[in-house]
Motif scaffolding. Sequence first.
Motif, mmCIF file in Angstrom:
data_model
loop_
_atom_site.group_PDB
_atom_site.id
_atom_site.type_symbol
_atom_site.label_atom_id
_atom_site.label_comp_id
_atom_site.label_asym_id
_atom_site.label_seq_id
_atom_site.Cartn_x
_atom_site.Cartn_y
_atom_site.Cartn_z
ATOM 1 N N LEU A 1 0.869 -0.525 -0.271
ATOM 2 C CA LEU A 1 0.197 0.405 -0.147
ATOM 3 C C LEU A 1 1.089 1.024 -0.214
ATOM 4 C CD1 LEU A 1 -2.308 -0.911 2.587
ATOM 5 C CD2 LEU A 1 -3.002 -0.750 -0.082
ATOM 6 N N LEU A 2 1.822 0.980 1.221
ATOM 7 C CA LEU A 2 2.699 2.530 1.067
ATOM 8 C C LEU A 2 3.857 2.864 -0.290
ATOM 9 C CD1 LEU A 2 2.934 2.603 4.567
ATOM 10 C CD2 LEU A 2 1.111 4.148 3.489
ATOM 11 N N ASN A 3 4.481 1.839 -0.291
ATOM 12 C CA ASN A 3 5.338 1.182 -1.369
ATOM 13 C C ASN A 3 5.683 1.284 -2.204
ATOM 14 O OD1 ASN A 3 7.201 2.370 0.677
ATOM 15 N ND2 ASN A 3 7.652 0.095 1.113
ATOM 16 N N GLN A 4 4.592 0.940 -3.234
ATOM 17 C CA GLN A 4 4.153 -0.030 -4.356
ATOM 18 C C GLN A 4 2.675 1.035 -4.890
ATOM 19 O OE1 GLN A 4 3.976 -4.104 -4.856
ATOM 20 N NE2 GLN A 4 5.067 -4.472 -4.363
ATOM 21 N N LYS A 5 2.182 2.070 -3.727
ATOM 22 C CA LYS A 5 1.680 3.260 -3.892
ATOM 23 C C LYS A 5 0.583 2.496 -4.389
ATOM 24 C CE LYS A 5 4.628 6.747 -3.792
ATOM 25 N NZ LYS A 5 4.657 7.370 -1.972
ATOM 26 N N LYS A 6 -0.152 1.057 -5.172
ATOM 27 C CA LYS A 6 -1.147 0.624 -5.159
ATOM 28 C C LYS A 6 -2.246 1.596 -4.697
ATOM 29 C CE LYS A 6 1.170 -3.260 -7.408
ATOM 30 N NZ LYS A 6 0.801 -4.650 -7.734
ATOM 31 N N ILE A 7 -3.359 1.694 -6.375
ATOM 32 C CA ILE A 7 -4.909 2.014 -4.604
ATOM 33 C C ILE A 7 -5.415 0.881 -5.182
ATOM 34 C CG2 ILE A 7 -6.706 3.585 -5.624
ATOM 35 C CD1 ILE A 7 -3.963 4.807 -4.462
ATOM 36 N N TYR A 8 -6.295 0.280 -4.647
ATOM 37 C CA TYR A 8 -7.074 -1.248 -4.440
ATOM 38 C C TYR A 8 -8.983 -0.304 -4.237
ATOM 39 C CZ TYR A 8 -3.369 -3.387 -4.219
ATOM 40 O OH TYR A 8 -2.389 -4.549 -4.179
ATOM 41 N N ASP A 9 -9.655 -1.126 -5.205
ATOM 42 C CA ASP A 9 -11.508 -1.258 -4.630
ATOM 43 C C ASP A 9 -11.495 -1.347 -3.338
ATOM 44 O OD1 ASP A 9 -11.547 -0.152 -7.071
ATOM 45 O OD2 ASP A 9 -10.853 -1.510 -7.743
ATOM 46 N N LEU A 10 -10.632 -2.870 -3.050
ATOM 47 C CA LEU A 10 -11.413 -3.855 -1.882
ATOM 48 C C LEU A 10 -9.724 -4.597 -1.209
ATOM 49 C CD1 LEU A 10 -13.626 -4.547 -0.182
ATOM 50 C CD2 LEU A 10 -13.233 -6.161 -1.789
ATOM 51 N N ILE A 11 -9.983 -4.088 -0.099
ATOM 52 C CA ILE A 11 -9.366 -4.162 1.035
ATOM 53 C C ILE A 11 -9.312 -5.725 1.962
ATOM 54 C CG2 ILE A 11 -7.255 -3.994 2.257
ATOM 55 C CD1 ILE A 11 -6.666 -1.645 1.246
ATOM 56 N N LEU A 12 -9.247 -7.106 1.224
ATOM 57 C CA LEU A 12 -9.813 -8.487 2.408
ATOM 58 C C LEU A 12 -8.030 -8.291 3.676
ATOM 59 C CD1 LEU A 12 -11.995 -10.825 -0.052
ATOM 60 C CD2 LEU A 12 -12.680 -9.048 1.711
ATOM 61 N N LEU A 13 -9.504 -8.019 4.723
ATOM 62 C CA LEU A 13 -8.065 -7.673 5.722
ATOM 63 C C LEU A 13 -8.097 -9.238 7.159
ATOM 64 C CD1 LEU A 13 -5.632 -6.073 7.140
ATOM 65 C CD2 LEU A 13 -7.137 -4.976 7.737
ATOM 66 N N ASP A 14 -7.307 -9.303 7.111
ATOM 67 C CA ASP A 14 -7.509 -10.359 8.565
ATOM 68 C C ASP A 14 -6.845 -9.943 9.559
ATOM 69 O OD1 ASP A 14 -7.422 -13.095 9.961
ATOM 70 O OD2 ASP A 14 -5.877 -13.891 9.843
ATOM 71 N N ILE A 15 -7.744 -10.393 11.033
ATOM 72 C CA ILE A 15 -8.073 -9.322 11.872
ATOM 73 C C ILE A 15 -6.086 -10.217 13.173
ATOM 74 C CG2 ILE A 15 -8.857 -8.903 14.431
ATOM 75 C CD1 ILE A 15 -9.773 -6.924 11.542
ATOM 76 N N LYS A 16 -6.436 -11.181 13.093
ATOM 77 C CA LYS A 16 -5.184 -12.106 13.468
ATOM 78 C C LYS A 16 -4.437 -12.329 13.478
ATOM 79 C CE LYS A 16 -8.701 -12.774 17.569
ATOM 80 N NZ LYS A 16 -9.263 -14.000 18.728
ATOM 81 N N MET A 17 -3.691 -12.066 12.913
ATOM 82 C CA MET A 17 -1.520 -12.858 12.040
ATOM 83 C C MET A 17 -1.020 -11.714 13.136
ATOM 84 S SD MET A 17 -2.535 -11.055 8.177
ATOM 85 C CE MET A 17 -3.119 -9.662 9.018
ATOM 86 N N SER A 18 0.097 -12.885 12.832
ATOM 87 C CA SER A 18 1.282 -12.425 13.826
ATOM 88 C C SER A 18 2.162 -11.924 13.438
ATOM 89 C CB SER A 18 2.302 -13.422 13.651
ATOM 90 O OG SER A 18 2.442 -14.406 12.216
ATOM 91 N N GLY A 19 2.789 -10.467 13.962
ATOM 92 C CA GLY A 19 3.635 -9.821 13.857
ATOM 93 C C GLY A 19 2.091 -8.442 13.901
#
Length: 66
Positions: A43-61
Amino acid sequence: MEKKKILIIDDERNIRMTLTYCLESEGYQVDTAINGEEGLDILLNQKKIYDLILLDIKMSGKTGME
């Protein structure tokens, strides 16, 4: 017409693969990240724009809530 772009951020490989397969078969462009850090990099370095982000809430790190 440009394909809608979706980013999947999930630490479980099977979830990423299943969602990618289903969404690509419906005509979406799908990128994936294996954790929160990689997702932020996309998202920040490749500067790609997405219409939707599917994001897992519980991940390590870095979690989905962070």
